[in-house]
Design an enzyme around this catalytic site. Structure first.
Site, PDB file in Angstrom:
ATOM      1  N   LYS A   1      23.118  63.875  50.179  1.00  0.00           N
ATOM      2  CA  LYS A   1      24.413  63.715  49.514  1.00  0.00           C
ATOM      3  C   LYS A   1      24.534  62.382  48.765  1.00  0.00           C
ATOM      4  O   LYS A   1      25.011  62.342  47.642  1.00  0.00           O
ATOM      5  CB  LYS A   1      25.479  63.744  50.605  1.00  0.00           C
TER       6      LYS A   1
ATOM      7  N   ARG B   1      37.716  65.700  55.756  1.00  0.00           N
ATOM      8  CA  ARG B   1      36.888  65.892  56.940  1.00  0.00           C
ATOM      9  C   ARG B   1      37.365  67.056  57.789  1.00  0.00           C
ATOM     10  O   ARG B   1      36.642  67.541  58.635  1.00  0.00           O
ATOM     11  CB  ARG B   1      36.940  64.633  57.814  1.00  0.00           C
TER      12      ARG B   1
ATOM     13  N   ARG C   1      12.325  59.761  60.066  1.00  0.00           N
ATOM     14  CA  ARG C   1      12.555  58.559  59.263  1.00  0.00           C
ATOM     15  C   ARG C   1      12.110  57.286  60.000  1.00  0.00           C
ATOM     16  O   ARG C   1      12.458  57.077  61.164  1.00  0.00           O
ATOM     17  CB  ARG C   1      14.049  58.489  58.942  1.00  0.00           C
TER      18      ARG C   1
ATOM     19  N   ARG D   1      15.664  53.986  63.355  1.00  0.00           N
ATOM     20  CA  ARG D   1      17.063  53.649  63.622  1.00  0.00           C
ATOM     21  C   ARG D   1      17.518  54.314  64.909  1.00  0.00           C
ATOM     22  O   ARG D   1      17.133  55.442  65.198  1.00  0.00           O
ATOM     23  CB  ARG D   1      17.944  54.114  62.463  1.00  0.00           C
TER      24      ARG D   1
ATOM     25  N   ARG E   1      25.938  64.986  65.637  1.00  0.00           N
ATOM     26  CA  ARG E   1      26.484  64.875  64.274  1.00  0.00           C
ATOM     27  C   ARG E   1      26.557  66.242  63.596  1.00  0.00           C
ATOM     28  O   ARG E   1      27.499  66.534  62.864  1.00  0.00           O
ATOM     29  CB  ARG E   1      25.642  63.901  63.444  1.00  0.00           C
TER      30      ARG E   1
END
Ligand SMILES: [Zn+2]
Length: 215
Positions: A13, A89, A128, A161, A172
């Site tokens: 995004k 949201r 990642r 992370r 999430r």
């Protein structure tokens, strides 16, 4: 053209937002920016929001909605419209925003949804790795370093992370399914949604997205 862009974590995004903003000369705003601007500017709404966040509470929809609307209506350079990221949201926010902007130039025209299958999101997020020293970003599946765990550019150790693990991603994604998917369904019923298959690479997706928004 006023756009809401939506997509799960890892859907790209952010990257596509910057391209859309450039291509169509839009104001690109995230709700985070709006909150920060209101709090830094000491506005009444900003102070109310701050009181909630300081207590560790969620900011009520009403405050968020008003902040978004005021921010958008006060933009000094309206350009060709806005691209809003991170809002609405919830379904309540979507409906309230619709009511607040009805008949004004702030009404949303298009909802862009960046669609990526669950297993691909998982690979993108959990794979990642980044170099704290030079900032280079890797992915152990799609862009691995030559030597495992070591930055190609500067030889420093790579790190992950804290919330890029499967457990945190699951939370999430559940939140996305619970709150955002009903918002998308709501706009879909109104025929306002453009779903973009965002599984491929950026250079393959971008022409499709650009074409979809040009219509
Ligand atoms: Zn490095």
């Amino acid at each position: 053209m006023n756009i809401f862009i939506m997509g799960a974590p890892g859907s790209g995004k952010g990257t596509f937002s910057s391209r859309i903003k450039e291509e169509f000369d839009l104001n690109h705003i995230s709700t985070g920016d709006i909150f920060r601007a209101n709090i830094a500017g000491g506005t009444e709404l900003g102070m109310q929001a701050k009181a909630y966040t300081e207590k560790g509470l969620l900011v009520p929809d009403e405050i968020t909605n008003n902040m978004v609307k005021e921010y958008l209506s006060q933009l000094s350079d309206k350009k060709n419209g806005y691209l809003l990221d991170g809002y609405p949201r919830t379904l309540d926010q979507a409906k309230a925003f619709e009511k607040m902007t009805e008949g004004t130039d702030l009404m949303v025209d298009e909802i862009v949804v960046m669609d990526v299958p669950f297993d691909e999101l998982t690979r993108r997020i959990t794979g990642r790795r980044s170099c704290k020293h030079c900032g280079e970003i890797y992915n152990i599946y799609s862009k691995p370093p030559v030597k495992e765990g070591i930055c190609d550019k500067c030889g420093s150790e790579l790190s992950q992370r804290k919330d890029d693990n499967e457990e945190s991603l699951k939370t999430r994604l559940e939140e996305y399914a619970k709150n955002t998917e009903p918002v998308i369904a709501y706009y879909e019923e109104k025929g306002m949604v453009k779903r973009i298959d965002a599984t491929a690479g950026i250079e393959e997706i971008w022409p499709v997205l650009k074409e979809a928004l040009s219509k």
